[in-house]
Design a protein around this motif. Structure first.
Motif, PDB file in Angstrom:
ATOM      1  N   UNK A   1       0.851  -1.187   0.000  1.00  0.00           N
ATOM      2  CA  UNK A   1       0.000   0.000   0.000  1.00  0.00           C
ATOM      3  C   UNK A   1       0.888   1.239   0.000  1.00  0.00           C
ATOM      4  N   UNK A   2       0.351   2.339  -0.491  1.00  0.00           N
ATOM      5  CA  UNK A   2       1.057   3.605  -0.409  1.00  0.00           C
ATOM      6  C   UNK A   2       0.128   4.631   0.231  1.00  0.00           C
ATOM      7  N   UNK A   3       0.673   5.432   1.132  1.00  0.00           N
ATOM      8  CA  UNK A   3      -0.096   6.466   1.817  1.00  0.00           C
ATOM      9  C   UNK A   3       0.659   7.783   1.666  1.00  0.00           C
ATOM     10  N   UNK A   4       0.257   8.620   0.725  1.00  0.00           N
ATOM     11  CA  UNK A   4       0.958   9.882   0.521  1.00  0.00           C
ATOM     12  C   UNK A   4       0.868  10.780   1.751  1.00  0.00           C
ATOM     13  N   UNK A   5       1.903  11.588   1.934  1.00  0.00           N
ATOM     14  CA  UNK A   5       1.949  12.569   3.011  1.00  0.00           C
ATOM     15  C   UNK A   5       2.045  13.944   2.373  1.00  0.00           C
ATOM     16  N   UNK A   6       1.085  14.793   2.692  1.00  0.00           N
ATOM     17  CA  UNK A   6       1.001  16.120   2.107  1.00  0.00           C
ATOM     18  C   UNK A   6       1.135  17.196   3.193  1.00  0.00           C
ATOM     19  N   UNK A   7       1.635  18.363   2.823  1.00  0.00           N
ATOM     20  CA  UNK A   7       1.737  19.445   3.808  1.00  0.00           C
ATOM     21  C   UNK A   7       0.388  20.098   4.068  1.00  0.00           C
ATOM     22  N   UNK A   8       0.227  20.568   5.293  1.00  0.00           N
ATOM     23  CA  UNK A   8      -0.966  21.346   5.667  1.00  0.00           C
ATOM     24  C   UNK A   8      -0.512  22.510   6.536  1.00  0.00           C
ATOM     25  N   UNK A   9      -1.170  23.642   6.373  1.00  0.00           N
ATOM     26  CA  UNK A   9      -0.867  24.801   7.212  1.00  0.00           C
ATOM     27  C   UNK A   9      -1.742  24.861   8.445  1.00  0.00           C
TER      28      UNK A   9
ATOM     29  N   UNK B   1     -12.689  10.022   6.593  1.00  0.00           N
ATOM     30  CA  UNK B   1     -12.852   9.870   8.031  1.00  0.00           C
ATOM     31  C   UNK B   1     -11.485   9.887   8.700  1.00  0.00           C
ATOM     32  N   UNK B   2     -11.490  10.322   9.957  1.00  0.00           N
ATOM     33  CA  UNK B   2     -10.266  10.335  10.734  1.00  0.00           C
ATOM     34  C   UNK B   2      -9.808   8.903  10.962  1.00  0.00           C
ATOM     35  N   UNK B   3      -8.529   8.670  10.864  1.00  0.00           N
ATOM     36  CA  UNK B   3      -7.982   7.321  10.951  1.00  0.00           C
ATOM     37  C   UNK B   3      -6.872   7.322  11.991  1.00  0.00           C
ATOM     38  N   UNK B   4      -6.899   6.356  12.856  1.00  0.00           N
ATOM     39  CA  UNK B   4      -5.866   6.267  13.886  1.00  0.00           C
ATOM     40  C   UNK B   4      -6.479   6.365  15.265  1.00  0.00           C
ATOM     41  N   UNK B   5      -5.731   5.888  16.222  1.00  0.00           N
ATOM     42  CA  UNK B   5      -6.223   5.836  17.599  1.00  0.00           C
ATOM     43  C   UNK B   5      -5.877   7.069  18.412  1.00  0.00           C
ATOM     44  N   UNK B   6      -4.927   7.859  17.942  1.00  0.00           N
ATOM     45  CA  UNK B   6      -4.502   9.028  18.693  1.00  0.00           C
ATOM     46  C   UNK B   6      -4.626  10.272  17.831  1.00  0.00           C
ATOM     47  N   UNK B   7      -4.800  11.408  18.496  1.00  0.00           N
ATOM     48  CA  UNK B   7      -4.835  12.683  17.800  1.00  0.00           C
ATOM     49  C   UNK B   7      -3.494  13.368  18.018  1.00  0.00           C
ATOM     50  N   UNK B   8      -2.731  13.490  16.957  1.00  0.00           N
ATOM     51  CA  UNK B   8      -1.426  14.130  17.042  1.00  0.00           C
ATOM     52  C   UNK B   8      -1.569  15.588  16.615  1.00  0.00           C
ATOM     53  N   UNK B   9      -0.949  16.480  17.363  1.00  0.00           N
ATOM     54  CA  UNK B   9      -1.093  17.914  17.119  1.00  0.00           C
ATOM     55  C   UNK B   9      -0.648  18.326  15.718  1.00  0.00           C
ATOM     56  N   UNK B  10       0.433  17.731  15.241  1.00  0.00           N
ATOM     57  CA  UNK B  10       1.027  18.155  13.972  1.00  0.00           C
ATOM     58  C   UNK B  10       0.868  17.140  12.848  1.00  0.00           C
ATOM     59  N   UNK B  11      -0.047  16.189  13.002  1.00  0.00           N
ATOM     60  CA  UNK B  11      -0.182  15.121  12.012  1.00  0.00           C
ATOM     61  C   UNK B  11      -1.643  14.713  11.921  1.00  0.00           C
ATOM     62  N   UNK B  12      -2.079  14.379  10.716  1.00  0.00           N
ATOM     63  CA  UNK B  12      -3.469  13.997  10.492  1.00  0.00           C
ATOM     64  C   UNK B  12      -3.497  12.819   9.529  1.00  0.00           C
ATOM     65  N   UNK B  13      -4.227  11.782   9.889  1.00  0.00           N
ATOM     66  CA  UNK B  13      -4.368  10.605   9.033  1.00  0.00           C
ATOM     67  C   UNK B  13      -5.843  10.454   8.682  1.00  0.00           C
ATOM     68  N   UNK B  14      -6.139  10.447   7.374  1.00  0.00           N
ATOM     69  CA  UNK B  14      -7.514  10.345   6.914  1.00  0.00           C
ATOM     70  C   UNK B  14      -7.660   9.175   5.956  1.00  0.00           C
ATOM     71  N   UNK B  15      -8.872   8.626   5.923  1.00  0.00           N
ATOM     72  CA  UNK B  15      -9.117   7.437   5.114  1.00  0.00           C
ATOM     73  C   UNK B  15     -10.481   7.544   4.454  1.00  0.00           C
ATOM     74  N   UNK B  16     -10.557   7.025   3.238  1.00  0.00           N
ATOM     75  CA  UNK B  16     -11.842   6.872   2.549  1.00  0.00           C
ATOM     76  C   UNK B  16     -11.732   5.628   1.683  1.00  0.00           C
ATOM     77  N   UNK B  17     -12.657   4.716   1.881  1.00  0.00           N
ATOM     78  CA  UNK B  17     -12.627   3.442   1.179  1.00  0.00           C
ATOM     79  C   UNK B  17     -11.260   2.789   1.390  1.00  0.00           C
ATOM     80  N   UNK B  18     -10.515   2.543   0.338  1.00  0.00           N
ATOM     81  CA  UNK B  18      -9.236   1.830   0.462  1.00  0.00           C
ATOM     82  C   UNK B  18      -8.011   2.740   0.429  1.00  0.00           C
ATOM     83  N   UNK B  19      -8.229   4.059   0.476  1.00  0.00           N
ATOM     84  CA  UNK B  19      -7.063   4.938   0.419  1.00  0.00           C
ATOM     85  C   UNK B  19      -6.882   5.694   1.736  1.00  0.00           C
ATOM     86  N   UNK B  20      -5.648   6.032   2.009  1.00  0.00           N
ATOM     87  CA  UNK B  20      -5.286   6.881   3.136  1.00  0.00           C
ATOM     88  C   UNK B  20      -4.461   8.037   2.602  1.00  0.00           C
ATOM     89  N   UNK B  21      -4.675   9.204   3.180  1.00  0.00           N
ATOM     90  CA  UNK B  21      -3.814  10.352   2.934  1.00  0.00           C
ATOM     91  C   UNK B  21      -3.406  10.883   4.304  1.00  0.00           C
TER      92      UNK B  21
END
Length: 120
Positions: free
Chosen positions: A4-12, A28-48
């Motif tokens: 699988x590949x999960x691209x990482x993009x910048x956010x301000x 939807x939000x993905x992951x068990x923890x909320x990190x201040x400087x990082x966000x993991x999102x998922x829809x169907x079979x992809x993650x960004x």
């Protein structure tokens, strides 16, 4: 082997990125923890994934993701119905390389291109 590949993009701004992808695009939000400087999102079979980069200049941001789909016309119409801005040069069209595509720009000008092999 690769799986699988999960691209990482910048956010301000994490809240603006969250709103755009979750509220507007249906991720939807993905992951068990909320990190201040990082966000993991998922829809169907992809993650960004997104990393905080407050100094990214949207006019100089070249972040891009190509998302393959099986329902390009339906997705495009849904985004239009929800008044999601389509990239000014990215309306739905068949490209010379055999893909039917359209594009969006997120709040930080990361380019999201959606594509489906044509003919279906």
């Amino acid at each position: 082997m690769f799986s699988k590949i999960c691209p990482k993009l910048p956010m301000r701004n994490k809240a603006k990125t969250f709103d755009y992808y979750v509220i507007k695009l249906g991720f939807e939000n993905f992951g068990n923890e909320d990190f201040e400087d990082y966000l993991m999102l998922k829809k169907d079979e992809i993650e960004i994934h997104f990393f905080l980069y407050k100094d990214v200049n949207p006019l100089e941001n070249y972040g891009q993701v190509y998302i393959r789909t099986h329902h390009i016309d339906q997705i495009y119409q849904t985004f239009l119905d929800q008044n999601i801005a389509i990239h000014p040069n990215g309306s739905l069209q068949i490209k010379p390389w055999g893909q039917k595509e359209f594009s969006l720009l997120d709040p930080d000008k990361n380019l999201l291109t959606f594509g489906q092999t044509f003919p279906f």
